[in-house]
Design a protein around this motif. Sequence first.
Motif, PDB file in Angstrom:
ATOM      1  N   GLN A 130       7.490  23.488  16.938  1.00  0.00           N
ATOM      2  CA  GLN A 130       8.456  22.214  17.136  1.00  0.00           C
ATOM      3  C   GLN A 130       7.808  20.990  18.438  1.00  0.00           C
ATOM      4  N   THR A 131       7.528  21.927  19.435  1.00  0.00           N
ATOM      5  CA  THR A 131       6.495  20.946  20.221  1.00  0.00           C
ATOM      6  C   THR A 131       5.528  21.025  19.834  1.00  0.00           C
ATOM      7  N   PHE A 132       4.593  21.743  19.224  1.00  0.00           N
ATOM      8  CA  PHE A 132       3.542  21.382  18.818  1.00  0.00           C
ATOM      9  C   PHE A 132       2.641  20.277  17.838  1.00  0.00           C
ATOM     10  N   ILE A 133       3.839  20.784  16.658  1.00  0.00           N
ATOM     11  CA  ILE A 133       3.674  20.215  15.478  1.00  0.00           C
ATOM     12  C   ILE A 133       3.795  18.084  15.555  1.00  0.00           C
ATOM     13  N   PRO A 134       4.603  18.232  16.273  1.00  0.00           N
ATOM     14  CA  PRO A 134       4.540  16.281  16.117  1.00  0.00           C
ATOM     15  C   PRO A 134       3.704  15.767  17.484  1.00  0.00           C
ATOM     16  N   ARG A 135       2.821  16.246  18.504  1.00  0.00           N
ATOM     17  CA  ARG A 135       2.378  16.549  19.245  1.00  0.00           C
ATOM     18  C   ARG A 135       1.161  16.725  18.279  1.00  0.00           C
ATOM     19  N   LEU A 136       0.872  17.373  17.587  1.00  0.00           N
ATOM     20  CA  LEU A 136      -0.726  17.131  16.453  1.00  0.00           C
ATOM     21  C   LEU A 136      -0.444  16.136  15.939  1.00  0.00           C
ATOM     22  N   ASN A 137      -0.014  15.763  15.354  1.00  0.00           N
ATOM     23  CA  ASN A 137       0.581  15.034  13.999  1.00  0.00           C
ATOM     24  C   ASN A 137      -0.053  13.579  14.399  1.00  0.00           C
ATOM     25  N   ARG A 138       0.890  13.745  15.766  1.00  0.00           N
ATOM     26  CA  ARG A 138       0.908  12.062  16.329  1.00  0.00           C
ATOM     27  C   ARG A 138      -1.092  11.250  16.973  1.00  0.00           C
ATOM     28  N   VAL A 139      -1.405  13.274  17.605  1.00  0.00           N
ATOM     29  CA  VAL A 139      -2.909  12.527  17.450  1.00  0.00           C
ATOM     30  C   VAL A 139      -3.658  12.822  16.294  1.00  0.00           C
ATOM     31  N   ALA A 140      -3.695  13.528  15.223  1.00  0.00           N
ATOM     32  CA  ALA A 140      -3.936  13.196  14.440  1.00  0.00           C
ATOM     33  C   ALA A 140      -4.201  11.934  13.679  1.00  0.00           C
ATOM     34  N   ASP A 141      -2.862  11.022  13.623  1.00  0.00           N
ATOM     35  CA  ASP A 141      -3.171   9.880  13.147  1.00  0.00           C
ATOM     36  C   ASP A 141      -4.254   9.114  14.551  1.00  0.00           C
ATOM     37  N   TYR A 142      -4.010   9.001  15.453  1.00  0.00           N
ATOM     38  CA  TYR A 142      -4.769   8.337  15.983  1.00  0.00           C
ATOM     39  C   TYR A 142      -6.656   8.007  16.118  1.00  0.00           C
ATOM     40  N   CYS A 143      -7.364   9.510  15.260  1.00  0.00           N
ATOM     41  CA  CYS A 143      -8.375   9.368  15.431  1.00  0.00           C
ATOM     42  C   CYS A 143      -8.203   8.794  14.354  1.00  0.00           C
ATOM     43  N   GLN A 144      -7.460   9.491  12.602  1.00  0.00           N
ATOM     44  CA  GLN A 144      -7.908   8.657  11.498  1.00  0.00           C
ATOM     45  C   GLN A 144      -7.548   7.803  11.511  1.00  0.00           C
ATOM     46  N   ALA A 145      -6.988   7.036  12.098  1.00  0.00           N
ATOM     47  CA  ALA A 145      -7.025   5.003  13.050  1.00  0.00           C
ATOM     48  C   ALA A 145      -8.713   5.023  13.384  1.00  0.00           C
ATOM     49  N   GLN A 146      -9.316   5.504  14.277  1.00  0.00           N
ATOM     50  CA  GLN A 146     -10.340   5.676  14.673  1.00  0.00           C
ATOM     51  C   GLN A 146     -11.633   5.466  13.891  1.00  0.00           C
ATOM     52  N   GLY A 147     -11.108   6.282  12.745  1.00  0.00           N
ATOM     53  CA  GLY A 147     -12.585   6.421  11.232  1.00  0.00           C
ATOM     54  C   GLY A 147     -13.058   7.979  11.462  1.00  0.00           C
ATOM     55  N   VAL A 148     -12.234   9.108  12.479  1.00  0.00           N
ATOM     56  CA  VAL A 148     -12.968   9.870  12.113  1.00  0.00           C
ATOM     57  C   VAL A 148     -10.942  11.258  11.876  1.00  0.00           C
ATOM     58  N   THR A 149     -11.129  12.003  11.486  1.00  0.00           N
ATOM     59  CA  THR A 149     -10.446  12.949  10.715  1.00  0.00           C
ATOM     60  C   THR A 149     -10.040  14.066  11.162  1.00  0.00           C
ATOM     61  N   ILE A 150      -9.153  14.881  12.110  1.00  0.00           N
ATOM     62  CA  ILE A 150      -8.941  15.823  12.788  1.00  0.00           C
ATOM     63  C   ILE A 150      -9.328  16.803  11.332  1.00  0.00           C
ATOM     64  N   ALA A 151     -10.400  18.178  11.720  1.00  0.00           N
ATOM     65  CA  ALA A 151     -10.462  19.112  10.670  1.00  0.00           C
ATOM     66  C   ALA A 151      -9.980  20.394  11.710  1.00  0.00           C
ATOM     67  N   TYR A 152      -8.490  20.815  11.508  1.00  0.00           N
ATOM     68  CA  TYR A 152      -7.930  21.621  12.003  1.00  0.00           C
ATOM     69  C   TYR A 152      -8.710  23.237  11.768  1.00  0.00           C
ATOM     70  N   HIS A 153      -9.052  23.627  12.998  1.00  0.00           N
ATOM     71  CA  HIS A 153     -10.246  25.182  13.308  1.00  0.00           C
ATOM     72  C   HIS A 153      -9.094  26.447  13.093  1.00  0.00           C
ATOM     73  N   HIS A 154      -9.174  26.886  12.651  1.00  0.00           N
ATOM     74  CA  HIS A 154      -8.377  27.977  12.021  1.00  0.00           C
ATOM     75  C   HIS A 154      -9.362  29.055  13.446  1.00  0.00           C
ATOM     76  N   HIS A 155      -9.141  29.861  14.149  1.00  0.00           N
ATOM     77  CA  HIS A 155      -9.889  30.489  14.948  1.00  0.00           C
ATOM     78  C   HIS A 155      -9.152  32.094  15.382  1.00  0.00           C
ATOM     79  N   LEU A 156     -10.558  32.378  15.273  1.00  0.00           N
ATOM     80  CA  LEU A 156      -9.589  34.655  15.990  1.00  0.00           C
ATOM     81  C   LEU A 156      -9.178  33.922  17.444  1.00  0.00           C
ATOM     82  N   GLY A 157      -8.219  34.877  17.665  1.00  0.00           N
ATOM     83  CA  GLY A 157      -8.152  34.722  19.286  1.00  0.00           C
ATOM     84  C   GLY A 157      -7.392  33.352  19.674  1.00  0.00           C
TER      85      GLY A 157
END
Length: 299
Positions: A130-157
């Motif tokens: 519940q903490t992580f998702i809204p924060r991630l959305n906010r950061v992603a919106d900001y980056c996208q507005a700057q012309g760079v899209t977040i590509a979330y990396h699912h990663h072992l560990g």
Amino acid sequence: MSVRLGINPLTWTNDDMPSLGGDTPLETCLSEGKQAGFSGFELGHKFPRDPEVLGPILDNHGLSLVSGWYSSELLTRTAEEEIEAIKPHLHLLKSLGATAMVFCEVSRCVHGRRDVPLSHSPTLSEEEWQTFIPRLNRVADYCQAQGVTIAYHHHLGTLIETPEEIDRLMAETTPSVGLLLDSGHLVGAGGDPVAAQKQYAERIKHVHCKDIRKEVLEDLRNRDLSFLEGVLGGMFTVPGDGFIDYVSLFKGLRDSDYQGWLVVEAEQDPAVAHPLTYARLGHDNLQRFCDEAGLRVTQ
């Protein structure tokens, strides 16, 4: 529709275990990557982070900047704090023409710890989701507005590792959060890259092509070893040297009109797996798989 072929410097020098390829200069990585046929590189720890410095270096080799890893700490930083922290990295990517950012939450991660088995990978509590998702959305919106899209990396560990965790991440985030599809990490976590591509075709903004040596993965799980022990044992390799079905995956990318990078990101011990040999093998296999899938490659 077309794709471009890139590579990560992990083939030559490792970020999680700097002793692997520690003496290999950046010049060697870039010159051999170009020699192998690649059009671009992702960032590594030996790359300058000033676009006015890095840009001419890449230009001299006829290479593009593909993307670069960013370690987020959204469980301990607010969205606004993360945005301030991300600005230099975002500026570098944007300045040099990269349109996707490799983004991973590293709170409590264990992939850099040789003494912690993958069975001890961290998970998010309900409160943390519940903490992580809204924060991630906010950061992603900001980056996208700057012309760079977040590509979330699912990663072992890390906190987002399993197919179930990826499903929840995609279900609860906004479209500004793209997905980095990493074939090796998904198989390592028990997933199916072909199925994931079909399910999340519209969200996939970046693709890492890391193959798996099945017997090493099975040994890692049976002996409860760490991510780094898997790397040292040869769990990862370049596409076509393991058992992942890349032709089917690429046919899915073709059908969904994917138009980004396909990146060889296969960390091995360079003293065991000769970097130029494996870079060439990875490039040539990617090209062959693309040809078989009808996916056009451009420079």
